[in-house]
Scaffold this motif. Structure first.
Motif, PDB file in Angstrom:
ATOM      1  N   VAL A  87       0.827  -1.203   0.000  1.00 52.85           N
ATOM      2  CA  VAL A  87       0.000   0.000   0.000  1.00 52.85           C
ATOM      3  C   VAL A  87       0.863   1.255   0.000  1.00 52.85           C
ATOM      4  O   VAL A  87       0.613   2.195  -0.761  1.00 52.85           O
ATOM      5  CB  VAL A  87      -0.971  -0.008   1.203  1.00 52.85           C
ATOM      6  CG1 VAL A  87      -1.640   1.336   1.381  1.00 52.85           C
ATOM      7  CG2 VAL A  87      -2.015  -1.097   1.030  1.00 52.85           C
ATOM      8  N   VAL A  88       1.894   1.269   0.831  1.00 53.44           N
ATOM      9  CA  VAL A  88       2.762   2.448   0.898  1.00 53.44           C
ATOM     10  C   VAL A  88       3.514   2.644  -0.410  1.00 53.44           C
ATOM     11  O   VAL A  88       3.632   3.763  -0.904  1.00 53.44           O
ATOM     12  CB  VAL A  88       3.731   2.342   2.095  1.00 53.44           C
ATOM     13  CG1 VAL A  88       4.807   3.417   2.042  1.00 53.44           C
ATOM     14  CG2 VAL A  88       2.959   2.435   3.395  1.00 53.44           C
ATOM     15  N   SER A  89       3.995   1.563  -1.021  1.00 48.99           N
ATOM     16  CA  SER A  89       4.719   1.715  -2.288  1.00 48.99           C
ATOM     17  C   SER A  89       3.776   2.171  -3.393  1.00 48.99           C
ATOM     18  O   SER A  89       4.176   2.936  -4.270  1.00 48.99           O
ATOM     19  CB  SER A  89       5.418   0.411  -2.670  1.00 48.99           C
ATOM     20  OG  SER A  89       4.466  -0.607  -2.914  1.00 48.99           O
ATOM     21  N   ALA A  90       2.510   1.746  -3.373  1.00 50.28           N
ATOM     22  CA  ALA A  90       1.556   2.230  -4.367  1.00 50.28           C
ATOM     23  C   ALA A  90       1.216   3.701  -4.119  1.00 50.28           C
ATOM     24  O   ALA A  90       1.040   4.471  -5.071  1.00 50.28           O
ATOM     25  CB  ALA A  90       0.290   1.382  -4.339  1.00 50.28           C
ATOM     26  N   MET A  91       1.129   4.100  -2.864  1.00 50.63           N
ATOM     27  CA  MET A  91       0.819   5.494  -2.551  1.00 50.63           C
ATOM     28  C   MET A  91       1.958   6.425  -2.937  1.00 50.63           C
ATOM     29  O   MET A  91       1.729   7.531  -3.432  1.00 50.63           O
ATOM     30  CB  MET A  91       0.520   5.644  -1.055  1.00 50.63           C
ATOM     31  CG  MET A  91      -0.800   5.057  -0.628  1.00 50.63           C
ATOM     32  SD  MET A  91      -1.002   5.024   1.155  1.00 50.63           S
ATOM     33  CE  MET A  91      -0.989   6.733   1.550  1.00 50.63           C
ATOM     34  N   VAL A  94       6.199   4.120  -6.143  1.00 48.18           N
ATOM     35  CA  VAL A  94       7.424   3.386  -6.408  1.00 48.18           C
ATOM     36  C   VAL A  94       7.170   2.289  -7.435  1.00 48.18           C
ATOM     37  O   VAL A  94       8.020   2.003  -8.274  1.00 48.18           O
ATOM     38  CB  VAL A  94       7.986   2.790  -5.094  1.00 48.18           C
ATOM     39  CG1 VAL A  94       9.201   1.930  -5.350  1.00 48.18           C
ATOM     40  CG2 VAL A  94       8.320   3.907  -4.133  1.00 48.18           C
ATOM     41  N   THR A  95       6.002   1.672  -7.414  1.00 47.80           N
ATOM     42  CA  THR A  95       5.682   0.589  -8.338  1.00 47.80           C
ATOM     43  C   THR A  95       5.087   1.145  -9.620  1.00 47.80           C
ATOM     44  O   THR A  95       4.656   2.294  -9.696  1.00 47.80           O
ATOM     45  CB  THR A  95       4.679  -0.385  -7.692  1.00 47.80           C
ATOM     46  OG1 THR A  95       3.479   0.320  -7.407  1.00 47.80           O
ATOM     47  CG2 THR A  95       5.240  -0.982  -6.430  1.00 47.80           C
ATOM     48  N   ASP A  96       5.053   0.309 -10.660  1.00 46.32           N
ATOM     49  CA  ASP A  96       4.492   0.705 -11.952  1.00 46.32           C
ATOM     50  C   ASP A  96       3.050   0.263 -12.091  1.00 46.32           C
ATOM     51  O   ASP A  96       2.546   0.093 -13.200  1.00 46.32           O
ATOM     52  CB  ASP A  96       5.325   0.101 -13.093  1.00 46.32           C
ATOM     53  CG  ASP A  96       6.736   0.670 -13.121  1.00 46.32           C
ATOM     54  OD1 ASP A  96       6.898   1.823 -12.693  1.00 46.32           O
ATOM     55  OD2 ASP A  96       7.655  -0.040 -13.560  1.00 46.32           O
ATOM     56  N   PHE A  97       2.352   0.076 -10.987  1.00 45.11           N
ATOM     57  CA  PHE A  97       0.983  -0.402 -11.027  1.00 45.11           C
ATOM     58  C   PHE A  97       0.067   0.665 -11.610  1.00 45.11           C
ATOM     59  O   PHE A  97       0.105   1.825 -11.216  1.00 45.11           O
ATOM     60  CB  PHE A  97       0.506  -0.749  -9.613  1.00 45.11           C
ATOM     61  CG  PHE A  97      -0.923  -1.176  -9.552  1.00 45.11           C
ATOM     62  CD1 PHE A  97      -1.284  -2.450  -9.934  1.00 45.11           C
ATOM     63  CD2 PHE A  97      -1.909  -0.297  -9.133  1.00 45.11           C
ATOM     64  CE1 PHE A  97      -2.599  -2.849  -9.880  1.00 45.11           C
ATOM     65  CE2 PHE A  97      -3.225  -0.675  -9.082  1.00 45.11           C
ATOM     66  CZ  PHE A  97      -3.573  -1.968  -9.456  1.00 45.11           C
ATOM     67  N   THR A  98      -0.711   0.251 -12.613  1.00 44.20           N
ATOM     68  CA  THR A  98      -1.724   1.139 -13.167  1.00 44.20           C
ATOM     69  C   THR A  98      -3.031   0.372 -13.216  1.00 44.20           C
ATOM     70  O   THR A  98      -3.063  -0.824 -13.540  1.00 44.20           O
ATOM     71  CB  THR A  98      -1.368   1.618 -14.586  1.00 44.20           C
ATOM     72  OG1 THR A  98      -1.186   0.474 -15.420  1.00 44.20           O
ATOM     73  CG2 THR A  98      -0.121   2.472 -14.574  1.00 44.20           C
ATOM     74  N   TYR A  99      -4.086   1.045 -12.906  1.00 39.55           N
ATOM     75  CA  TYR A  99      -5.403   0.418 -12.893  1.00 39.55           C
ATOM     76  C   TYR A  99      -6.084   0.716 -14.220  1.00 39.55           C
ATOM     77  O   TYR A  99      -6.309   1.885 -14.555  1.00 39.55           O
ATOM     78  CB  TYR A  99      -6.232   0.922 -11.723  1.00 39.55           C
ATOM     79  CG  TYR A  99      -7.556   0.216 -11.601  1.00 39.55           C
ATOM     80  CD1 TYR A  99      -7.616  -1.041 -11.031  1.00 39.55           C
ATOM     81  CD2 TYR A  99      -8.711   0.803 -12.076  1.00 39.55           C
ATOM     82  CE1 TYR A  99      -8.817  -1.703 -10.921  1.00 39.55           C
ATOM     83  CE2 TYR A  99      -9.916   0.149 -11.959  1.00 39.55           C
ATOM     84  CZ  TYR A  99      -9.971  -1.108 -11.382  1.00 39.55           C
ATOM     85  OH  TYR A  99     -11.157  -1.768 -11.275  1.00 39.55           O
ATOM     86  N   ASP A 100      -6.388  -0.329 -15.001  1.00 43.12           N
ATOM     87  CA  ASP A 100      -7.069  -0.161 -16.278  1.00 43.12           C
ATOM     88  C   ASP A 100      -8.552  -0.414 -16.084  1.00 43.12           C
ATOM     89  O   ASP A 100      -8.962  -1.466 -15.597  1.00 43.12           O
ATOM     90  CB  ASP A 100      -6.519  -1.141 -17.327  1.00 43.12           C
ATOM     91  CG  ASP A 100      -5.071  -0.854 -17.648  1.00 43.12           C
ATOM     92  OD1 ASP A 100      -4.677   0.341 -17.609  1.00 43.12           O
ATOM     93  OD2 ASP A 100      -4.317  -1.813 -17.925  1.00 43.12           O
ATOM     94  N   TYR A 101      -9.336   0.565 -16.460  1.00 45.97           N
ATOM     95  CA  TYR A 101     -10.776   0.408 -16.340  1.00 45.97           C
ATOM     96  C   TYR A 101     -11.279  -0.562 -17.393  1.00 45.97           C
ATOM     97  O   TYR A 101     -10.757  -0.611 -18.506  1.00 45.97           O
ATOM     98  CB  TYR A 101     -11.483   1.755 -16.486  1.00 45.97           C
ATOM     99  CG  TYR A 101     -11.169   2.713 -15.359  1.00 45.97           C
ATOM    100  CD1 TYR A 101     -11.783   2.562 -14.123  1.00 45.97           C
ATOM    101  CD2 TYR A 101     -10.243   3.728 -15.514  1.00 45.97           C
ATOM    102  CE1 TYR A 101     -11.495   3.425 -13.080  1.00 45.97           C
ATOM    103  CE2 TYR A 101      -9.952   4.588 -14.479  1.00 45.97           C
ATOM    104  CZ  TYR A 101     -10.581   4.437 -13.267  1.00 45.97           C
ATOM    105  OH  TYR A 101     -10.289   5.282 -12.241  1.00 45.97           O
ATOM    106  N   GLY A 102     -12.272  -1.356 -17.068  1.00 42.31           N
ATOM    107  CA  GLY A 102     -12.783  -2.361 -17.988  1.00 42.31           C
ATOM    108  C   GLY A 102     -13.918  -1.855 -18.864  1.00 42.31           C
ATOM    109  O   GLY A 102     -14.858  -2.580 -19.138  1.00 42.31           O
TER     110      GLY A 102
END
Length: 103
Positions: A87-91, A94-102
């Motif tokens: 959670v902290v790394s996403a906030m 730091v990570t390359d996480f992206t949320y793709d809407y469906g």
């Protein structure tokens, strides 16, 4: 409401004729009382914090004595650390996480 409170405080100050506290320089009685209160507050904060830590750790320590509950406690502790780090790394980004809407 504030005006009523202010008038009440002023009336109390006028009705109570107590002696004024006199500070006798940097070595006066008020300064000595102040540092005594600071010392007592520091001791209070230390005892409250150590008591809280002891109260939290003691049941966990009792669970660690049984091997099965110890495995569960360690798994929960490790999982909690993992989830908080994710959670902290996403906030922080730091990570390359992206949320793709469906859509």
């Amino acid at each position: 409401m504030g005006a009523v409170s202010s008038v009440g405080i002023i009336l109390l100050m006028l009705l109570l004729n107590e002696e004024k506290a006199l500070a006798l320089g940097p070595e006066g009685p008020l300064v000595e009382e102040f540092w005594d209160n600071v010392r007592r507050y520091a001791l209070y904060a230390l005892t409250v914090s150590t008591g809280a830590i002891y109260t939290i750790v003691q049941p966990i320590w009792e669970l660690l004595k049984n091997p099965i509950s110890a495995i569960l406690v360690i798994a929960l502790f490790g999982g909690g650390i993992f989830i908080v780090s994710q959670v902290v790394s996403a906030m922080v980004g730091v990570t390359d996480f992206t949320y793709d809407y469906g859509y």
